[in-house]
Design a protein around this motif. Structure first.
Motif, PDB file in Angstrom:
ATOM      1  N   HIS A 263       4.615  12.528   0.438  1.00 53.78           N
ATOM      2  CA  HIS A 263       5.628  12.006  -0.483  1.00 53.78           C
ATOM      3  C   HIS A 263       7.029  12.376  -0.009  1.00 53.78           C
ATOM      4  N   ALA A 264       7.232  13.638   0.345  1.00 54.86           N
ATOM      5  CA  ALA A 264       8.548  14.096   0.808  1.00 54.86           C
ATOM      6  C   ALA A 264       8.949  13.395   2.098  1.00 54.86           C
ATOM      7  N   ALA A 265       8.024  13.277   3.038  1.00 62.22           N
ATOM      8  CA  ALA A 265       8.334  12.633   4.322  1.00 62.22           C
ATOM      9  C   ALA A 265       8.616  11.150   4.139  1.00 62.22           C
ATOM     10  N   ALA A 266       7.857  10.486   3.286  1.00 65.21           N
ATOM     11  CA  ALA A 266       8.072   9.054   3.048  1.00 65.21           C
ATOM     12  C   ALA A 266       9.428   8.806   2.390  1.00 65.21           C
ATOM     13  N   LEU A 267       9.819   9.649   1.453  1.00 67.14           N
ATOM     14  CA  LEU A 267      11.139   9.509   0.825  1.00 67.14           C
ATOM     15  C   LEU A 267      12.249   9.765   1.840  1.00 67.14           C
ATOM     16  N   ALA A 268      12.085  10.796   2.665  1.00 68.30           N
ATOM     17  CA  ALA A 268      13.091  11.113   3.691  1.00 68.30           C
ATOM     18  C   ALA A 268      13.221   9.997   4.713  1.00 68.30           C
ATOM     19  N   ALA A 269      12.153   9.216   4.890  1.00 68.70           N
ATOM     20  CA  ALA A 269      12.164   8.115   5.851  1.00 68.70           C
ATOM     21  C   ALA A 269      12.631   6.805   5.223  1.00 68.70           C
ATOM     22  N   GLY A 270      13.147   6.860   4.000  1.00 70.68           N
ATOM     23  CA  GLY A 270      13.705   5.664   3.372  1.00 70.68           C
ATOM     24  C   GLY A 270      12.833   5.015   2.328  1.00 70.68           C
ATOM     25  N   GLY A 271      11.670   5.594   2.029  1.00 67.35           N
ATOM     26  CA  GLY A 271      10.822   5.044   0.985  1.00 67.35           C
ATOM     27  C   GLY A 271      11.426   5.270  -0.389  1.00 67.35           C
ATOM     28  N   THR A 272      10.919   4.529  -1.362  1.00 65.16           N
ATOM     29  CA  THR A 272      11.369   4.634  -2.744  1.00 65.16           C
ATOM     30  C   THR A 272      10.262   5.259  -3.582  1.00 65.16           C
ATOM     31  N   ASP A 273      10.599   6.295  -4.337  1.00 64.43           N
ATOM     32  CA  ASP A 273       9.611   6.954  -5.183  1.00 64.43           C
ATOM     33  C   ASP A 273       9.009   5.960  -6.166  1.00 64.43           C
ATOM     34  N   ASN A 274       7.675   5.977  -6.245  1.00 58.51           N
ATOM     35  CA  ASN A 274       6.982   5.124  -7.205  1.00 58.51           C
ATOM     36  C   ASN A 274       5.959   5.940  -7.995  1.00 58.51           C
ATOM     37  N   GLY A 275       6.129   7.257  -7.975  1.00 60.60           N
ATOM     38  CA  GLY A 275       5.250   8.164  -8.711  1.00 60.60           C
ATOM     39  C   GLY A 275       5.121   9.464  -7.955  1.00 60.60           C
ATOM     40  N   PRO A 276       5.711  10.543  -8.457  1.00 58.69           N
ATOM     41  CA  PRO A 276       5.704  11.821  -7.742  1.00 58.69           C
ATOM     42  C   PRO A 276       4.300  12.405  -7.646  1.00 58.69           C
ATOM     43  N   PRO A 277       4.118  13.375  -6.749  1.00 64.23           N
ATOM     44  CA  PRO A 277       2.815  14.016  -6.633  1.00 64.23           C
ATOM     45  C   PRO A 277       2.377  14.622  -7.957  1.00 64.23           C
ATOM     46  N   GLY A 278       1.116  14.437  -8.262  1.00 64.54           N
ATOM     47  CA  GLY A 278       0.578  15.016  -9.475  1.00 64.54           C
ATOM     48  C   GLY A 278      -0.842  14.572  -9.745  1.00 64.54           C
ATOM     49  N   VAL A 279      -1.467  15.260 -10.712  1.00 66.08           N
ATOM     50  CA  VAL A 279      -2.820  14.913 -11.134  1.00 66.08           C
ATOM     51  C   VAL A 279      -2.754  13.654 -11.985  1.00 66.08           C
ATOM     52  N   ARG A 280      -3.678  12.747 -11.745  1.00 71.95           N
ATOM     53  CA  ARG A 280      -3.812  11.518 -12.537  1.00 71.95           C
ATOM     54  C   ARG A 280      -5.182  11.594 -13.228  1.00 71.95           C
ATOM     55  N   PRO A 281      -5.258  12.354 -14.352  1.00 76.17           N
ATOM     56  CA  PRO A 281      -6.563  12.611 -14.988  1.00 76.17           C
ATOM     57  C   PRO A 281      -7.230  11.354 -15.542  1.00 76.17           C
ATOM     58  N   HIS A 282      -6.473  10.280 -15.725  1.00 70.50           N
ATOM     59  CA  HIS A 282      -7.088   9.050 -16.220  1.00 70.50           C
ATOM     60  C   HIS A 282      -8.009   8.424 -15.162  1.00 70.50           C
ATOM     61  N   TYR A 283      -7.865   8.821 -13.890  1.00 74.15           N
ATOM     62  CA  TYR A 283      -8.795   8.384 -12.839  1.00 74.15           C
ATOM     63  C   TYR A 283      -9.980   9.342 -12.774  1.00 74.15           C
ATOM     64  N   HIS A 284      -9.701  10.625 -12.606  1.00 74.59           N
ATOM     65  CA  HIS A 284     -10.685  11.699 -12.732  1.00 74.59           C
ATOM     66  C   HIS A 284      -9.931  13.021 -12.677  1.00 74.59           C
TER      67      HIS A 284
END
Length: 136
Positions: free
Chosen positions: A91-112
């Motif tokens: 996530h950090a490398a992709a943002l530094a390379a010009g990507g746009t945040d679309n959801g920060p790192p974290g647990v997504r318990p609705h998946y599992h």
């Protein structure tokens, strides 16, 4: 189930810079390239696990980008991360390379309960994810 997937990109150099940076924490590099001269049309780059002997897929391209007419509309692709730290680094490398945040790192318990992912939009607006399914 999927052997490989390919995407056309507007700017191969910009997309290469983005994916090189985003994939570095995941141990993924360009493992094959095909020139425009070889295809008669556009150049292509194939990404896969580094050829370090630890992965049976090492050196095999599974994700391709190349020139051509880009498709429009939503698209999502997720890449495996072995650890949550790799997801964070992706996530950090992709943002530094010009990507746009679309959801920060974290647990997504609705998946599992152990689904730990991060989402970034690539230079063409595609939703790219790194996900770890292992417990913390």
């Amino acid at each position: 189930m999927i052997d490989h997937v390919g995407l056309t990109v507007r700017d191969l150099d910009a997309s290469k810079a983005f994916y090189d940076a985003a994939f570095a924490p995941l141990g993924v590099d360009v493992v094959m390239s095909v020139s425009a001269e070889e295809t008669g049309a556009h150049a292509y780059l194939g990404y896969g696990p580094r050829a370090d002997g630890r992965d049976i897929q090492a050196g095999k391209p599974s994700f391709w980008i190349g020139g051509g007419e880009t498709l429009t509309g939503p698209m999502h692709i997720a890449f495996v991360a072995a650890t949550r730290a790799q997801v964070d680094a992706f996530h950090a490398a992709a943002l530094a390379a010009g990507g746009t945040d679309n959801g920060p790192p974290g647990v997504r318990p609705h998946y599992h309960p152990n689904y730990y992912g991060a989402f970034v939009l690539d230079p063409d607006g595609r939703n790219v994810e790194a996900v770890c399914h292992a417990p913390a």
